[in-house]
Motif scaffolding. Sequence first.
Motif, PDB file in Angstrom:
ATOM      1  N   UNK A 193       0.884  -0.947  -0.168  1.00 40.60           N
ATOM      2  CA  UNK A 193      -0.061  -0.042   0.016  1.00 40.60           C
ATOM      3  C   UNK A 193       0.821   1.316  -0.107  1.00 40.60           C
ATOM      4  N   UNK A 194       0.842   2.175  -1.137  1.00 40.63           N
ATOM      5  CA  UNK A 194       1.637   3.357  -0.996  1.00 40.63           C
ATOM      6  C   UNK A 194       1.468   4.232   0.173  1.00 40.63           C
ATOM      7  N   UNK A 195       0.472   4.119   0.810  1.00 39.46           N
ATOM      8  CA  UNK A 195       0.124   4.932   1.893  1.00 39.46           C
ATOM      9  C   UNK A 195       1.014   4.540   3.003  1.00 39.46           C
ATOM     10  N   UNK A 196       1.512   3.550   3.013  1.00 45.74           N
ATOM     11  CA  UNK A 196       2.345   3.006   4.083  1.00 45.74           C
ATOM     12  C   UNK A 196       3.826   3.096   3.801  1.00 45.74           C
ATOM     13  N   UNK A 197       4.155   3.593   2.482  1.00 46.37           N
ATOM     14  CA  UNK A 197       5.408   3.771   2.075  1.00 46.37           C
ATOM     15  C   UNK A 197       6.111   5.276   2.582  1.00 46.37           C
ATOM     16  N   UNK A 198       7.260   5.323   2.925  1.00 43.60           N
ATOM     17  CA  UNK A 198       7.815   6.484   2.989  1.00 43.60           C
ATOM     18  C   UNK A 198       7.848   7.421   1.920  1.00 43.60           C
ATOM     19  N   UNK A 199       7.631   8.534   2.052  1.00 39.47           N
ATOM     20  CA  UNK A 199       7.290   9.491   0.900  1.00 39.47           C
ATOM     21  C   UNK A 199       8.385   9.606  -0.087  1.00 39.47           C
ATOM     22  N   UNK A 200       9.741   9.548   0.354  1.00 40.08           N
ATOM     23  CA  UNK A 200      10.888   9.525  -0.333  1.00 40.08           C
ATOM     24  C   UNK A 200      11.320   8.042  -1.117  1.00 40.08           C
ATOM     25  N   UNK A 201      10.396   7.043  -0.866  1.00 38.11           N
ATOM     26  CA  UNK A 201      10.725   5.842  -1.382  1.00 38.11           C
ATOM     27  C   UNK A 201       9.572   5.315  -2.408  1.00 38.11           C
ATOM     28  N   UNK A 202       8.463   6.251  -2.392  1.00 34.64           N
ATOM     29  CA  UNK A 202       7.569   5.920  -3.253  1.00 34.64           C
ATOM     30  C   UNK A 202       7.789   5.869  -4.936  1.00 34.64           C
ATOM     31  N   UNK A 203       8.777   6.515  -5.222  1.00 35.15           N
ATOM     32  CA  UNK A 203       9.294   6.278  -6.554  1.00 35.15           C
ATOM     33  C   UNK A 203       9.478   4.792  -6.943  1.00 35.15           C
ATOM     34  N   UNK A 204       9.914   3.978  -6.023  1.00 36.40           N
ATOM     35  CA  UNK A 204      10.198   2.569  -6.119  1.00 36.40           C
ATOM     36  C   UNK A 204       8.843   1.636  -5.993  1.00 36.40           C
ATOM     37  N   UNK A 205       7.845   2.174  -5.689  1.00 36.61           N
ATOM     38  CA  UNK A 205       6.415   1.421  -5.324  1.00 36.61           C
ATOM     39  C   UNK A 205       5.756   1.175  -6.701  1.00 36.61           C
ATOM     40  N   UNK A 206       5.313  -0.122  -7.060  1.00 37.62           N
ATOM     41  CA  UNK A 206       4.970  -0.131  -8.526  1.00 37.62           C
ATOM     42  C   UNK A 206       3.349   0.090  -8.366  1.00 37.62           C
ATOM     43  N   UNK A 243      -1.994   2.898 -12.420  1.00 37.60           N
ATOM     44  CA  UNK A 243      -1.148   2.160 -12.572  1.00 37.60           C
ATOM     45  C   UNK A 243      -1.473   1.091 -13.840  1.00 37.60           C
ATOM     46  N   UNK A 244      -0.560   1.328 -14.912  1.00 38.22           N
ATOM     47  CA  UNK A 244      -0.645   0.412 -16.256  1.00 38.22           C
ATOM     48  C   UNK A 244      -0.241  -1.008 -15.707  1.00 38.22           C
ATOM     49  N   UNK A 245      -1.006  -2.090 -16.098  1.00 35.89           N
ATOM     50  CA  UNK A 245      -0.565  -3.395 -15.578  1.00 35.89           C
ATOM     51  C   UNK A 245       0.369  -3.783 -16.354  1.00 35.89           C
ATOM     52  N   UNK A 246       0.660  -3.580 -17.784  1.00 31.71           N
ATOM     53  CA  UNK A 246       1.877  -3.948 -18.382  1.00 31.71           C
ATOM     54  C   UNK A 246       2.906  -3.354 -17.856  1.00 31.71           C
ATOM     55  N   UNK A 247       3.187  -2.113 -17.294  1.00 36.39           N
ATOM     56  CA  UNK A 247       3.965  -1.404 -16.918  1.00 36.39           C
ATOM     57  C   UNK A 247       4.587  -2.101 -15.545  1.00 36.39           C
ATOM     58  N   UNK A 248       3.538  -2.588 -14.807  1.00 36.29           N
ATOM     59  CA  UNK A 248       3.838  -2.854 -13.428  1.00 36.29           C
ATOM     60  C   UNK A 248       4.657  -4.282 -13.761  1.00 36.29           C
ATOM     61  N   UNK A 249       4.093  -5.053 -14.740  1.00 38.93           N
ATOM     62  CA  UNK A 249       4.862  -6.554 -15.003  1.00 38.93           C
ATOM     63  C   UNK A 249       6.241  -6.161 -15.276  1.00 38.93           C
ATOM     64  N   UNK A 250       6.341  -5.163 -16.407  1.00 36.86           N
ATOM     65  CA  UNK A 250       7.772  -4.836 -16.718  1.00 36.86           C
ATOM     66  C   UNK A 250       8.578  -4.525 -15.550  1.00 36.86           C
ATOM     67  N   UNK A 251       8.331  -3.625 -14.667  1.00 37.06           N
ATOM     68  CA  UNK A 251       8.939  -3.264 -13.584  1.00 37.06           C
ATOM     69  C   UNK A 251       9.451  -4.483 -12.424  1.00 37.06           C
ATOM     70  N   UNK A 252       8.353  -5.217 -12.364  1.00 42.37           N
ATOM     71  CA  UNK A 252       8.632  -6.512 -11.615  1.00 42.37           C
ATOM     72  C   UNK A 252       9.603  -7.538 -12.059  1.00 42.37           C
ATOM     73  N   UNK A 253       9.625  -7.694 -13.700  1.00 39.57           N
ATOM     74  CA  UNK A 253      10.498  -8.647 -14.470  1.00 39.57           C
ATOM     75  C   UNK A 253      11.922  -8.010 -14.397  1.00 39.57           C
ATOM     76  N   UNK A 254      12.205  -6.577 -14.421  1.00 40.18           N
ATOM     77  CA  UNK A 254      13.446  -5.937 -14.433  1.00 40.18           C
ATOM     78  C   UNK A 254      14.053  -5.814 -13.274  1.00 40.18           C
ATOM     79  N   UNK A 255      13.248  -6.098 -11.998  1.00 38.51           N
ATOM     80  CA  UNK A 255      13.894  -6.055 -10.746  1.00 38.51           C
ATOM     81  C   UNK A 255      14.718  -7.190 -10.361  1.00 38.51           C
ATOM     82  N   UNK A 256      15.725  -6.886  -9.647  1.00 34.91           N
ATOM     83  CA  UNK A 256      16.611  -7.889  -9.067  1.00 34.91           C
ATOM     84  C   UNK A 256      16.041  -8.257  -7.563  1.00 34.91           C
ATOM     85  N   UNK A 257      15.420  -7.418  -6.846  1.00 40.80           N
ATOM     86  CA  UNK A 257      14.646  -7.763  -5.519  1.00 40.80           C
ATOM     87  C   UNK A 257      13.249  -7.032  -5.570  1.00 40.80           C
ATOM     88  N   UNK A 258      12.235  -7.874  -5.054  1.00 40.02           N
ATOM     89  CA  UNK A 258      11.014  -7.418  -4.912  1.00 40.02           C
ATOM     90  C   UNK A 258      10.586  -7.344  -3.421  1.00 40.02           C
TER      91      UNK A 258
END
Length: 94
Positions: free
Chosen positions: A56-69, A79-94
């Motif tokens: 939940x984005x409302x539980x993430x520190x504001x400075x870290x929101x850019x990493x929240x899918x 949030x575009x589902x395709x972008x979300x999947x692409x971000x998850x696939x490109x990540x080394x850690x989720x």
Amino acid sequence: PGTGKTHTALKILEWWVRSLAHGQGPVLATSDSNIAVDNLLEGLVKMNIRVVRLGRPDKVRPELLQYCVDVPKEGQQTVDFGQKIALLRAAQVV
């Protein structure tokens, strides 16, 4: 506090990413609190590890929101589902 839990977890995650998990998909990092997950996220970002944050984005520190899918990118309302999947696939850690 101060026992080295986060430091130890970060070293283990870094080792998995840099050795065992290389090319095998992302490593899943979890914790029992949003604060702990944010601390891991912050540490992984400093290590230049590609990481995304779920939850939940409302539980993430504001400075870290850019990493929240689950946060729409600037200029988007959802949030575009395709972008979300692409971000998850490109990540080394989720």
